[in-house]
Design an enzyme around this catalytic site. Structure first.
Site, short mmCIF file in Angstrom:
data_model
loop_
_atom_site.label_atom_id
_atom_site.label_comp_id
_atom_site.label_asym_id
_atom_site.label_seq_id
_atom_site.Cartn_x
_atom_site.Cartn_y
_atom_site.Cartn_z
N ARG A 98 -6.58 12.79 2.63
CA ARG A 98 -7.82 12.42 1.93
C ARG A 98 -8.45 13.61 1.21
NH1 ARG A 98 -9.38 7.26 3.48
NH2 ARG A 98 -8.99 6.67 5.64
N ASP B 34 -5.74 -3.03 -5.36
CA ASP B 34 -4.30 -3.22 -5.24
C ASP B 34 -4.03 -4.74 -5.32
OD1 ASP B 34 -1.64 -2.72 -4.63
OD2 ASP B 34 -1.99 -2.43 -2.50
N GLU C 41 -15.18 1.44 -4.95
CA GLU C 41 -13.95 1.36 -4.16
C GLU C 41 -12.97 2.40 -4.70
OE1 GLU C 41 -12.35 0.82 -1.64
OE2 GLU C 41 -11.61 -1.24 -1.50
N GLY D 42 -12.13 5.52 1.84
CA GLY D 42 -11.43 6.01 0.64
C GLY D 42 -12.32 6.34 -0.55
N GLY E 217 -6.20 -6.91 -4.58
CA GLY E 217 -7.49 -7.51 -4.95
C GLY E 217 -8.12 -8.26 -3.79
P1 5GP Z 1 -6.28 -4.48 -1.74
O1 5GP Z 1 -7.07 -5.37 -0.83
O2 5GP Z 1 -6.75 -4.51 -3.16
O3 5GP Z 1 -4.80 -4.75 -1.63
O4 5GP Z 1 -6.36 -3.04 -1.18
C1 5GP Z 1 -7.42 -2.24 -1.28
C2 5GP Z 1 -7.34 -1.13 -0.27
O5 5GP Z 1 -5.98 -0.85 0.10
C3 5GP Z 1 -7.87 0.12 -0.85
O6 5GP Z 1 -9.22 0.25 -0.61
C4 5GP Z 1 -7.07 1.20 -0.13
O7 5GP Z 1 -7.70 1.52 1.07
C5 5GP Z 1 -5.75 0.53 0.18
N1 5GP Z 1 -4.71 0.90 -0.81
C6 5GP Z 1 -4.16 0.14 -1.76
N2 5GP Z 1 -3.25 0.81 -2.46
C7 5GP Z 1 -3.22 2.05 -1.95
C8 5GP Z 1 -2.48 3.24 -2.27
O8 5GP Z 1 -1.65 3.33 -3.18
N3 5GP Z 1 -2.76 4.33 -1.50
C9 5GP Z 1 -3.65 4.32 -0.47
N4 5GP Z 1 -3.82 5.45 0.19
N5 5GP Z 1 -4.36 3.22 -0.16
C10 5GP Z 1 -4.15 2.11 -0.89
#
Ligand code: 5GP
Length: 176
Positions: A163, A101, A97, A42, A103
């Site tokens: 993407r 989201d 990153e 991403g 974290g």
């Molecule tokens: P976390 O571990 O903080 O929940 O998530 C991080 C990862 O979740 C990000 O690197 C991404 O790949 C994915 N992610 C979180 N929210 C979104 C979103 O709204 N859209 C997309 N496409 N990926 C997300």
């Protein structure tokens, strides 16, 4: 079921924001060499645009780690599919990153990389969804703070699609 993408940030807005972030990083590090670590996949659009505006000596490496699979709900567990190519001991590291989201991903990456004794480690994310935070994580440089919506584009995917959109938009599912 149809998918519709509603534009949230244009390519121009994203590029302006990235220049602002790069200026903060340039100010912080001066001429100190910086080892930039992209979290695949991403972050790649963000990382390439950001590093073009960095003025110190930069080296690059990538790690493939995530917790999403093909869905839109974080599974909470981190899988490392590709580790860094190089050692990071004594390097000033900046982890890049796409979005923070819950974290969970960044906090686990921070723990894992900190154990490898870098000279310093900081985090940078283009997007932040603070409403969904489960694990507190320090992100030194953030682009846009967004509400709890699933976004795609500028490197962010849904089931590996979208993407390559040059903008960032929220994804809506519409029943026909
Ligand atoms: P976390 O571990 O903080 O929940 O998530 C991080 C990862 O979740 C990000 O690197 C991404 O790949 C994915 N992610 C979180 N929210 C979104 C979103 O709204 N859209 C997309 N496409 N990926 C997300």
């Amino acid at each position: 079921m149809r998918e519709v993408v509603h534009e949230m940030f244009s390519e121009e807005q994203i590029k302006e924001k990235i220049v602002e972030i790069a200026e903060q990083i340039n100010k912080k590090y001066g001429n100190e060499a910086l080892h930039v670590i992209g979290v695949l996949k991403g972050s790649i659009f963000f990382l390439t645009e950001l590093t073009k505006h960095l003025t110190m000596p930069v080296t690059l490496d990538f790690i493939a780690a995530g917790s999403y699979g093909d869905g839109t709900v974080s599974s909470g567990s981190l899988s490392v599919d590709k580790d860094l190519d190089d050692e990071i001991d004594d390097l000033h590291c900046l982890v890049v990153e796409d979005i923070v989201d819950t974290g969970n991903t960044l906090s686990k990456i921070r723990k894992m990389l900190t154990a490898r004794n870098p000279a310093s480690i900081e985090f940078c994310a283009l997007l932040d969804k603070p409403d969904r935070r489960e694990t507190q994580v320090d992100v030194e440089y953030t682009g846009f703070v967004i509400p709890d919506e699933f976004v795609v584009g500028y490197g962010l995917d849904y089931a590996q699609r979208y993407r390559n959109l040059p903008y960032i938009g929220s994804l809506e599912w519409i029943e026909d």
